[in-house]
Design a protein around this motif. Structure first.
Motif, PDB file in Angstrom:
ATOM      1  N   THR A 186       9.754   7.736  12.655  1.00  0.00           N
ATOM      2  CA  THR A 186       9.476   8.474  11.404  1.00  0.00           C
ATOM      3  C   THR A 186       8.051   8.242  11.065  1.00  0.00           C
ATOM      4  N   ARG A 187       7.662   9.475  10.740  1.00  0.00           N
ATOM      5  CA  ARG A 187       6.045   9.323  10.299  1.00  0.00           C
ATOM      6  C   ARG A 187       5.978   8.311   8.910  1.00  0.00           C
ATOM      7  N   VAL A 188       5.022   7.406   8.727  1.00  0.00           N
ATOM      8  CA  VAL A 188       4.679   6.502   7.850  1.00  0.00           C
ATOM      9  C   VAL A 188       3.144   6.551   7.638  1.00  0.00           C
ATOM     10  N   GLU A 189       2.614   7.380   6.569  1.00  0.00           N
ATOM     11  CA  GLU A 189       1.181   7.331   6.622  1.00  0.00           C
ATOM     12  C   GLU A 189       0.477   7.071   5.188  1.00  0.00           C
ATOM     13  N   PRO A 190      -0.060   5.981   5.283  1.00  0.00           N
ATOM     14  CA  PRO A 190      -0.566   5.458   4.036  1.00  0.00           C
ATOM     15  C   PRO A 190      -1.289   6.594   3.487  1.00  0.00           C
ATOM     16  N   LEU A 191      -1.759   6.604   2.088  1.00  0.00           N
ATOM     17  CA  LEU A 191      -2.320   7.646   1.504  1.00  0.00           C
ATOM     18  C   LEU A 191      -3.838   7.096   1.401  1.00  0.00           C
ATOM     19  N   VAL A 192      -4.523   8.054   2.085  1.00  0.00           N
ATOM     20  CA  VAL A 192      -6.052   8.020   2.282  1.00  0.00           C
ATOM     21  C   VAL A 192      -6.566   9.029   2.301  1.00  0.00           C
ATOM     22  N   PHE A 193      -7.840   9.402   1.791  1.00  0.00           N
ATOM     23  CA  PHE A 193      -8.773  10.419   1.663  1.00  0.00           C
ATOM     24  C   PHE A 193      -9.301  10.686   2.999  1.00  0.00           C
ATOM     25  N   SER A 194      -9.690  11.888   3.258  1.00  0.00           N
ATOM     26  CA  SER A 194      -9.779  12.276   4.768  1.00  0.00           C
ATOM     27  C   SER A 194     -11.414  11.823   5.236  1.00  0.00           C
ATOM     28  N   ASP A 195     -12.274  11.519   4.234  1.00  0.00           N
ATOM     29  CA  ASP A 195     -13.618  10.971   4.451  1.00  0.00           C
ATOM     30  C   ASP A 195     -13.783   9.241   4.198  1.00  0.00           C
ATOM     31  N   VAL A 196     -12.402   8.591   3.686  1.00  0.00           N
ATOM     32  CA  VAL A 196     -12.474   7.057   3.623  1.00  0.00           C
ATOM     33  C   VAL A 196     -11.055   7.045   4.420  1.00  0.00           C
ATOM     34  N   PRO A 197     -11.343   6.244   5.539  1.00  0.00           N
ATOM     35  CA  PRO A 197     -10.170   6.015   6.550  1.00  0.00           C
ATOM     36  C   PRO A 197      -9.783   4.876   5.980  1.00  0.00           C
ATOM     37  N   TYR A 198      -8.320   4.581   6.520  1.00  0.00           N
ATOM     38  CA  TYR A 198      -7.604   3.491   6.155  1.00  0.00           C
ATOM     39  C   TYR A 198      -7.908   2.027   6.843  1.00  0.00           C
ATOM     40  N   LYS A 199      -8.107   1.012   6.106  1.00  0.00           N
ATOM     41  CA  LYS A 199      -8.486   0.100   6.852  1.00  0.00           C
ATOM     42  C   LYS A 199      -7.821  -1.325   6.509  1.00  0.00           C
ATOM     43  N   VAL A 200      -7.665  -1.996   7.631  1.00  0.00           N
ATOM     44  CA  VAL A 200      -6.522  -3.053   7.543  1.00  0.00           C
ATOM     45  C   VAL A 200      -7.509  -4.254   7.159  1.00  0.00           C
ATOM     46  N   GLU A 201      -6.936  -5.445   6.997  1.00  0.00           N
ATOM     47  CA  GLU A 201      -7.622  -6.754   6.560  1.00  0.00           C
ATOM     48  C   GLU A 201      -8.393  -7.144   7.980  1.00  0.00           C
ATOM     49  N   GLU A 202      -9.757  -7.648   7.694  1.00  0.00           N
ATOM     50  CA  GLU A 202     -10.499  -7.741   8.949  1.00  0.00           C
ATOM     51  C   GLU A 202     -10.228  -9.259   9.427  1.00  0.00           C
ATOM     52  N   HIS A 203      -9.332  -9.159  10.108  1.00  0.00           N
ATOM     53  CA  HIS A 203      -8.605 -10.598  10.589  1.00  0.00           C
ATOM     54  C   HIS A 203      -8.669 -10.539  12.334  1.00  0.00           C
ATOM     55  N   GLY A 204      -9.311  -9.475  12.703  1.00  0.00           N
ATOM     56  CA  GLY A 204      -9.119  -9.305  14.427  1.00  0.00           C
ATOM     57  C   GLY A 204     -10.051 -10.273  14.889  1.00  0.00           C
ATOM     58  N   ALA A 205     -11.148 -10.694  14.520  1.00  0.00           N
ATOM     59  CA  ALA A 205     -12.098 -11.760  14.804  1.00  0.00           C
ATOM     60  C   ALA A 205     -11.753 -13.250  14.736  1.00  0.00           C
ATOM     61  N   LEU A 206     -10.757 -13.257  13.793  1.00  0.00           N
ATOM     62  CA  LEU A 206     -10.464 -14.948  13.271  1.00  0.00           C
ATOM     63  C   LEU A 206      -9.485 -15.376  14.663  1.00  0.00           C
ATOM     64  N   THR A 207      -9.612 -16.798  14.585  1.00  0.00           N
ATOM     65  CA  THR A 207      -8.942 -17.638  15.621  1.00  0.00           C
ATOM     66  C   THR A 207      -8.113 -18.737  14.955  1.00  0.00           C
ATOM     67  N   CYS A 208      -6.878 -18.673  15.433  1.00  0.00           N
ATOM     68  CA  CYS A 208      -5.888 -19.729  14.815  1.00  0.00           C
ATOM     69  C   CYS A 208      -6.457 -21.034  15.450  1.00  0.00           C
ATOM     70  N   THR A 209      -6.544 -21.966  14.548  1.00  0.00           N
ATOM     71  CA  THR A 209      -7.083 -23.365  14.734  1.00  0.00           C
ATOM     72  C   THR A 209      -6.041 -24.272  15.470  1.00  0.00           C
ATOM     73  N   TYR A 220       0.749  -1.075  -0.046  1.00  0.00           N
ATOM     74  CA  TYR A 220      -0.144  -0.039   0.115  1.00  0.00           C
ATOM     75  C   TYR A 220       1.002   1.296   0.105  1.00  0.00           C
ATOM     76  N   PRO A 221       0.781   2.059  -0.977  1.00  0.00           N
ATOM     77  CA  PRO A 221       1.535   3.412  -0.993  1.00  0.00           C
ATOM     78  C   PRO A 221       1.296   4.203   0.166  1.00  0.00           C
ATOM     79  N   SER A 222       2.589   4.564   0.658  1.00  0.00           N
ATOM     80  CA  SER A 222       2.612   5.377   1.971  1.00  0.00           C
ATOM     81  C   SER A 222       3.571   6.505   2.108  1.00  0.00           C
ATOM     82  N   LEU A 223       3.300   7.602   2.702  1.00  0.00           N
ATOM     83  CA  LEU A 223       3.940   8.777   2.546  1.00  0.00           C
ATOM     84  C   LEU A 223       5.036   8.970   3.917  1.00  0.00           C
ATOM     85  N   VAL A 224       6.158   8.896   3.554  1.00  0.00           N
ATOM     86  CA  VAL A 224       7.439   8.783   4.805  1.00  0.00           C
ATOM     87  C   VAL A 224       7.869  10.352   4.971  1.00  0.00           C
ATOM     88  N   HIS A 225       7.514  10.641   6.250  1.00  0.00           N
ATOM     89  CA  HIS A 225       8.285  11.650   6.927  1.00  0.00           C
ATOM     90  C   HIS A 225       7.746  13.222   5.918  1.00  0.00           C
TER      91      HIS A 225
END
Length: 304
Positions: free
Chosen positions: A226-249, A179-184
């Motif tokens: 150092t600041r590393v900021e993904p390129l996002v629009f102010s009204d469309v927030p950055y989202k990571v993969e929805e893995h938070g609720a998954l459980t390792c078998t 994902y393209p990200s702005l550095v510093h």
């Protein structure tokens, strides 16, 4: 013609395989990259005994930085025991005599492909990421001469337009890994092929991150804090993969990045991508008193 005529007499190699000139050049380029975070620096990528595209850039950086006291950890998509990770780890240990480990907390240098460990890295640790394509503008500007001019002018309008078109057509940003990200606040970089889940780990991190592309002969760096900021629009927030609720078998751990494993009945099971964290979780569950460090994510959420 015989085989002996095609071979050369045995000669002692330089420490760490690379010759002194190659190491000096890499060190100079790493220092320049630290001074200009996120900016790509060209270097004369040397030949190493592995195919281009399989981690030659990361391997050259690791061979330049290691010494007899450096404890090295190598992972491939989160796993310490994959063929690529095991081969690179064994090669570094053979040519540099360095101790190796699978424990993130014990490692001084971590070379990785596609993932950043789940445990938070310390100030005295170095993360080396293998990069297949270091140019974030390639998808919008295939002419590399023009792309470099765009970097010099901080002209990233086409990148923003590409993200906008994805939102209009699909309702969300379709960019996954790299994902393209702005550095510093200045240079846009592609943070290796790490998933969106790992990009926030680079922001204001304590450790030094070195990204190297051996095939493309480019190196760039994210210095500590150092600041590393993904390129996002102010009204469309950055989202990571929805893995938070998954459980390792296998380990039963939850709230981390998972690998999806299709099953014969059409369903899927999940295993934690960071194999060593899964092993530590199992050992802790079995009462072995395993030492586990703090993690970037808590219950699938990155603390602000």
């Amino acid at each position: 013609m015989s085989l002996s005529t095609l071979t050369k007499p045995w000669e002692a190699m330089s420490y760490g395989f690379l010759d002194g000139s190659a190491k000096r050049e890499l060190r100079r380029k790493m220092l320049k990259s630290v001074a200009v975070p996120g900016c790509q620096m060209p270097y004369a990528s040397r030949e190493v005994p592995m195919a281009r595209g399989w981690g030659t850039g990361g391997l050259q950086v690791s061979l330049t930085l290691v010494n007899l006291q450096t404890r090295v950890k190598v992972i491939d998509q989160g796993a310490d025991d994959s063929v690529n990770a095991a081969s690179i780890r064994r090669f570094i240990a053979r040519v540099a005599g360095t101790p190796t480990t699978m424990d993130t907390l014990e490692a001084d240098l971590i070379q990785s492909r596609h993932r950043i460990p789940e445990e938070i890295l310390r100030e005295d640790q170095v993360l080396v990421l293998q990069v297949p394509n270091p140019e974030p503008l390639r998808s919008v500007q295939p002419n590399m001469s023009i792309a470099r001019q765009m970097h010099a002018d901080a002209d990233y309008g086409r990148m923003w337009l590409q993200l906008y078109e994805q939102i209009v057509r699909s309702g969300r940003v379709m960019q996954g890994a790299s994902y393209p990200s702005l550095v510093h606040g200045r240079h846009v970089m592609t943070p290796s092929p790490i998933p969106r889940w790992d990009v926030p780990k680079l922001h204001m991190a304590k450790h030094l991150t070195i990204l190297s592309a051996g095939r493309e002969k480019r190196i760039f760096v994210v210095p500590p804090f150092t600041r590393v900021e993904p390129l996002v629009f102010s009204d469309v927030p950055y989202k990571v993969e929805e893995h938070g609720a998954l459980t390792c078998t296998r380990s039963g751990t939850t709230g981390f990045f998972m690998n999806e494993i299709p099953q014969d009945d059409g369903t899927s099971s999940f295993e934690i991508s960071d194999s060593e964290w899964g092993v530590k979780t199992i050992r802790a569950r079995d009462g072995e008193g395993e030492n586990r460090g703090e993690t970037w994510y808590k219950d699938g959420e990155m603390p602000q």
